[in-house]
Design a protein around this motif. Structure first.
Motif, mmCIF file in Angstrom:
data_model
loop_
_atom_site.group_PDB
_atom_site.id
_atom_site.type_symbol
_atom_site.label_atom_id
_atom_site.label_comp_id
_atom_site.label_asym_id
_atom_site.label_seq_id
_atom_site.Cartn_x
_atom_site.Cartn_y
_atom_site.Cartn_z
ATOM 1 N N LEU A 72 18.146 -9.959 -5.285
ATOM 2 C CA LEU A 72 17.050 -9.837 -6.254
ATOM 3 C C LEU A 72 15.764 -10.422 -5.674
ATOM 4 C CD1 LEU A 72 19.014 -10.744 -9.493
ATOM 5 C CD2 LEU A 72 18.082 -8.508 -8.896
ATOM 6 N N GLY A 73 15.877 -11.502 -4.915
ATOM 7 C CA GLY A 73 14.717 -12.076 -4.237
ATOM 8 C C GLY A 73 14.117 -11.097 -3.242
ATOM 9 N N MET A 74 14.986 -10.383 -2.540
ATOM 10 C CA MET A 74 14.522 -9.374 -1.594
ATOM 11 C C MET A 74 13.772 -8.258 -2.328
ATOM 12 S SD MET A 74 16.752 -6.969 0.997
ATOM 13 C CE MET A 74 17.592 -6.163 -0.352
ATOM 14 N N ILE A 75 14.327 -7.816 -3.456
ATOM 15 C CA ILE A 75 13.668 -6.770 -4.243
ATOM 16 C C ILE A 75 12.323 -7.274 -4.759
ATOM 17 C CG2 ILE A 75 13.834 -5.378 -6.345
ATOM 18 C CD1 ILE A 75 16.920 -5.364 -5.858
ATOM 19 N N GLU A 76 12.301 -8.515 -5.255
ATOM 20 C CA GLU A 76 11.042 -9.096 -5.733
ATOM 21 C C GLU A 76 10.015 -9.140 -4.609
ATOM 22 O OE1 GLU A 76 9.325 -13.113 -7.917
ATOM 23 O OE2 GLU A 76 11.237 -13.234 -6.861
ATOM 24 N N PHE A 77 10.443 -9.560 -3.430
ATOM 25 C CA PHE A 77 9.544 -9.624 -2.276
ATOM 26 C C PHE A 77 8.928 -8.260 -1.985
ATOM 27 C CE2 PHE A 77 8.999 -8.891 2.274
ATOM 28 C CZ PHE A 77 8.075 -9.867 2.593
ATOM 29 N N PHE A 78 9.772 -7.235 -1.903
ATOM 30 C CA PHE A 78 9.264 -5.910 -1.545
ATOM 31 C C PHE A 78 8.424 -5.275 -2.656
ATOM 32 C CE2 PHE A 78 12.613 -6.071 1.776
ATOM 33 C CZ PHE A 78 11.765 -5.932 2.868
ATOM 34 N N LEU A 79 8.766 -5.512 -3.908
ATOM 35 C CA LEU A 79 7.928 -5.000 -5.003
ATOM 36 C C LEU A 79 6.556 -5.671 -5.003
ATOM 37 C CD1 LEU A 79 10.431 -4.678 -7.990
ATOM 38 C CD2 LEU A 79 9.246 -2.825 -6.797
ATOM 39 N N ALA A 80 6.541 -6.987 -4.834
ATOM 40 C CA ALA A 80 5.268 -7.712 -4.804
ATOM 41 C C ALA A 80 4.442 -7.290 -3.592
ATOM 42 C CB ALA A 80 5.512 -9.214 -4.795
ATOM 43 N N LEU A 81 5.095 -7.090 -2.462
ATOM 44 C CA LEU A 81 4.393 -6.625 -1.267
ATOM 45 C C LEU A 81 3.808 -5.234 -1.499
ATOM 46 C CD1 LEU A 81 3.668 -7.194 1.706
ATOM 47 C CD2 LEU A 81 5.847 -6.126 2.329
ATOM 48 N N ALA A 82 4.558 -4.386 -2.186
ATOM 49 C CA ALA A 82 4.062 -3.037 -2.501
ATOM 50 C C ALA A 82 2.828 -3.115 -3.394
ATOM 51 C CB ALA A 82 5.156 -2.211 -3.166
ATOM 52 N N VAL A 83 2.868 -3.954 -4.427
ATOM 53 C CA VAL A 83 1.692 -4.116 -5.297
ATOM 54 C C VAL A 83 0.501 -4.558 -4.457
ATOM 55 C CG1 VAL A 83 0.677 -5.400 -7.210
ATOM 56 C CG2 VAL A 83 3.053 -4.676 -7.348
ATOM 57 N N PHE A 84 0.717 -5.552 -3.618
ATOM 58 C CA PHE A 84 -0.361 -6.087 -2.783
ATOM 59 C C PHE A 84 -0.967 -4.988 -1.900
ATOM 60 C CE2 PHE A 84 -1.844 -8.041 1.178
ATOM 61 C CZ PHE A 84 -2.789 -8.918 0.669
ATOM 62 N N LEU A 85 -0.133 -4.267 -1.190
ATOM 63 C CA LEU A 85 -0.640 -3.242 -0.273
ATOM 64 C C LEU A 85 -1.309 -2.085 -1.002
ATOM 65 C CD1 LEU A 85 2.250 -3.205 2.341
ATOM 66 C CD2 LEU A 85 -0.030 -4.211 2.588
ATOM 67 N N PHE A 86 -0.682 -1.602 -2.079
ATOM 68 C CA PHE A 86 -1.301 -0.523 -2.851
ATOM 69 C C PHE A 86 -2.666 -0.948 -3.377
ATOM 70 C CE2 PHE A 86 3.077 1.364 -3.744
ATOM 71 C CZ PHE A 86 2.850 2.525 -3.023
ATOM 72 N N ALA A 87 -2.754 -2.153 -3.924
ATOM 73 C CA ALA A 87 -4.020 -2.628 -4.498
ATOM 74 C C ALA A 87 -5.092 -2.795 -3.431
ATOM 75 C CB ALA A 87 -3.795 -3.945 -5.240
ATOM 76 N N ILE A 88 -4.721 -3.377 -2.306
ATOM 77 C CA ILE A 88 -5.690 -3.592 -1.228
ATOM 78 C C ILE A 88 -6.220 -2.265 -0.698
ATOM 79 C CG2 ILE A 88 -5.906 -4.397 1.172
ATOM 80 C CD1 ILE A 88 -6.030 -6.639 -0.909
ATOM 81 N N PHE A 89 -5.333 -1.325 -0.462
ATOM 82 C CA PHE A 89 -5.781 -0.036 0.060
ATOM 83 C C PHE A 89 -6.514 0.799 -0.994
ATOM 84 C CE2 PHE A 89 -2.546 -0.879 3.393
ATOM 85 C CZ PHE A 89 -3.432 -0.876 4.462
ATOM 86 N N TYR A 90 -6.241 0.560 -2.264
ATOM 87 C CA TYR A 90 -6.981 1.250 -3.330
ATOM 88 C C TYR A 90 -8.426 0.759 -3.379
ATOM 89 C CZ TYR A 90 -8.270 2.917 -7.972
ATOM 90 O OH TYR A 90 -8.916 3.523 -9.021
ATOM 91 N N VAL A 91 -8.617 -0.527 -3.231
ATOM 92 C CA VAL A 91 -9.938 -1.143 -3.352
ATOM 93 C C VAL A 91 -10.773 -0.960 -2.080
ATOM 94 C CG1 VAL A 91 -11.086 -3.388 -3.615
ATOM 95 C CG2 VAL A 91 -9.175 -2.795 -5.081
ATOM 96 N N ARG A 92 -10.121 -0.746 -0.970
ATOM 97 C CA ARG A 92 -10.788 -0.699 0.331
ATOM 98 C C ARG A 92 -12.014 0.222 0.396
ATOM 99 N NH1 ARG A 92 -7.539 0.614 5.872
ATOM 100 N NH2 ARG A 92 -8.900 -0.547 7.277
ATOM 101 N N PRO A 93 -11.939 1.474 -0.074
ATOM 102 C CA PRO A 93 -13.139 2.332 -0.003
ATOM 103 C C PRO A 93 -14.321 1.778 -0.805
ATOM 104 C CG PRO A 93 -11.197 3.639 -0.520
ATOM 105 C CD PRO A 93 -10.789 2.214 -0.613
ATOM 106 N N ALA A 94 -14.055 1.172 -1.936
ATOM 107 C CA ALA A 94 -15.136 0.605 -2.744
ATOM 108 C C ALA A 94 -15.792 -0.559 -2.017
ATOM 109 C CB ALA A 94 -14.598 0.143 -4.102
ATOM 110 N N LYS A 95 -14.985 -1.375 -1.356
ATOM 111 C CA LYS A 95 -15.519 -2.498 -0.588
ATOM 112 C C LYS A 95 -16.371 -1.997 0.574
ATOM 113 C CE LYS A 95 -14.072 -6.347 -2.298
ATOM 114 N NZ LYS A 95 -15.065 -7.235 -2.870
ATOM 115 N N ARG A 96 -15.893 -0.970 1.252
ATOM 116 C CA ARG A 96 -16.660 -0.399 2.372
ATOM 117 C C ARG A 96 -17.986 0.168 1.902
ATOM 118 N NH1 ARG A 96 -12.168 2.749 6.030
ATOM 119 N NH2 ARG A 96 -11.446 0.911 7.132
#
Length: 137
Positions: A99-123
């Motif tokens: 479950l810790g592994m699943i939590e890690f990968f879900l949280a990592l997915a949120v982080f990466l999706f959010a960062i790449f979503y915001v990236r064009p606006a920041k640029r």
């Protein structure tokens, strides 16, 4: 030398927004189910279920694709990346480790999706600021 006009279209990827929302919702549900029923630290459920509460606040903003919410929620899920990796490698129960592994990968997915979503606006904001500075000099 290219300049950025105010009429430039900002194209944000709806798949990244949806991915961030689904991963965030799954992380929220995982935290609740884990600490209440699947493998709670205390039998019968524990107060650790409250760790899911902070994840509730950005759900609507992430669903709508709000840039500010995406930014601060990407910082919030870093705590869940940390907790997931810690429990993945240190819990004694194999189920809790998984479950810790699943939590890690879900949280990592949120982080990466959010960062790449915001990236064009920041640029775009950075380019507009640079163009504004060039106008004033």
């Amino acid at each position: 030398m290219s300049t950025v006009s105010m009429s430039d279209e900002l194209k944000l990827n709806p798949i990244l927004r949806l991915g961030a929302f689904i991963a965030l919702l799954a992380l929220f549900i995982l935290c609740i189910v884990w600490e209440l029923w699947v493998d709670p630290l205390v039998p019968g459920g524990s107060i650790y279920v409250l760790k899911a509460l902070p994840l509730m606040f950005p759900l609507y903003g992430v669903y709508k694709g709000n840039l500010y919410t995406m930014q601060w929620s990407s910082m919030l899920v870093l705590l869940y990346i940390l907790e997931g990796s810690t429990r993945w490698y240190s819990d004694t129960s194999v189920l809790s480790q998984r479950l810790g592994m699943i939590e890690f990968f879900l949280a990592l997915a949120v982080f990466l999706f959010a960062i790449f979503y915001v990236r064009p606006a920041k640029r775009l904001a950075k380019a507009k600021k640079k163009a504004q500075e060039q106008k004033t000099h």
